[in-house]
Design a protein around this motif. Sequence first.
Motif, PDB file in Angstrom:
ATOM      1  N   UNK A  89       6.417   4.054  -0.325  1.00 52.74           N
ATOM      2  CA  UNK A  89       5.812   3.768  -1.723  1.00 52.74           C
ATOM      3  C   UNK A  89       4.452   4.463  -1.930  1.00 52.74           C
ATOM      4  N   UNK A  90       3.653   4.585  -0.661  1.00 59.53           N
ATOM      5  CA  UNK A  90       2.465   5.028  -0.729  1.00 59.53           C
ATOM      6  C   UNK A  90       2.307   6.596  -0.901  1.00 59.53           C
ATOM      7  N   UNK A  91       3.446   7.131  -0.527  1.00 62.90           N
ATOM      8  CA  UNK A  91       3.740   8.625  -0.520  1.00 62.90           C
ATOM      9  C   UNK A  91       3.799   9.183  -1.983  1.00 62.90           C
ATOM     10  N   UNK A  92       4.575   8.010  -2.675  1.00 64.03           N
ATOM     11  CA  UNK A  92       4.940   8.255  -4.060  1.00 64.03           C
ATOM     12  C   UNK A  92       3.878   7.725  -5.094  1.00 64.03           C
ATOM     13  N   UNK A  93       2.842   7.162  -4.432  1.00 66.88           N
ATOM     14  CA  UNK A  93       1.805   6.870  -5.390  1.00 66.88           C
ATOM     15  C   UNK A  93       2.227   5.473  -6.083  1.00 66.88           C
ATOM     16  N   UNK A  94       3.073   4.558  -5.860  1.00 69.21           N
ATOM     17  CA  UNK A  94       3.419   3.377  -6.404  1.00 69.21           C
ATOM     18  C   UNK A  94       2.492   2.477  -6.013  1.00 69.21           C
ATOM     19  N   UNK A  95       2.207   2.479  -4.800  1.00 69.07           N
ATOM     20  CA  UNK A  95       0.975   1.698  -4.312  1.00 69.07           C
ATOM     21  C   UNK A  95      -0.217   2.422  -3.683  1.00 69.07           C
ATOM     22  N   UNK A  96      -1.437   1.974  -3.540  1.00 71.52           N
ATOM     23  CA  UNK A  96      -2.628   2.597  -3.269  1.00 71.52           C
ATOM     24  C   UNK A  96      -2.785   2.731  -1.576  1.00 71.52           C
TER      25      UNK A  96
END
Length: 263
Positions: free
Chosen positions: A256-263
């Motif tokens: 999720x972080x890699x896809x920038x859905x979360x910071x």
Amino acid sequence: MKILVCIKQVPGTNKVEVDEKTGVLKRNGADSKMNPYDLYALETGVRLKEEYGGTVSVITMGPPQAKAVLYEAFSMGADEGALITDRKFGGADVLATSRTLSQGIKRFGDFDIILCGLQTTDGDTAQVGPEVAEQLKIPSVCNVQRIEKVEKDNIIVDMDMPQDIERIKIYFPCLLTVQKDIYQPRLPSYLKQKETSKKDIDVFTFSDMEDQDENKYGLNGSPTHVQRIFPPVSDKVQQHWQGTTEELAVKIYETLKEKKFIA
């Protein structure tokens, strides 16, 4: 009361070929069905007939095989049917379609109420119904979700607006487009299907139209043109992960972080 329901034969699958030159769907040979929204309009017409008396007619525009939806409508309670068909009508946009339908309706007869489904599944414009009313110079109401009352020369309906429900009295002749919440469509009757399997259908071609200007029909009469039609590209990717609960939680977090859905 004379009721007319406008129905349409639409592709029964999303796997339909497109003419690359014109951007028009190739309907010949494709699986087809009655436009689902039109089932609600047809049910509305039949219920009005059952409660207040009168007749229900159906009309469709399309290739010769579109007769199938008229016979389906007969099995659900319609009394008469008409097909508008001619190669000159092919490739019509919403304006040319509404012109053609209005010409066919004039040829078919005079009606107190014209009913249309809210929209079609192959176009989704929701414009043809109101444009037919404009061509016929009669009042119209869209997004009708309830029939409140029918009187001698008018009908009272509830129209679904973005912020509220508006009750309207509209005088005959008029056109209504109905939502799918209005009634539950009935199933076709096998007995009616047998009774009406050879029922005569009126067929109207270009030569039957009052307006003989070819530039108002089909591609010639369509001010809008489709530049490109293409199937959507699927970007769905499945991944199967194995591990402990803690390992999977970390993996989900990192993804999720890699896809920038979360910071």
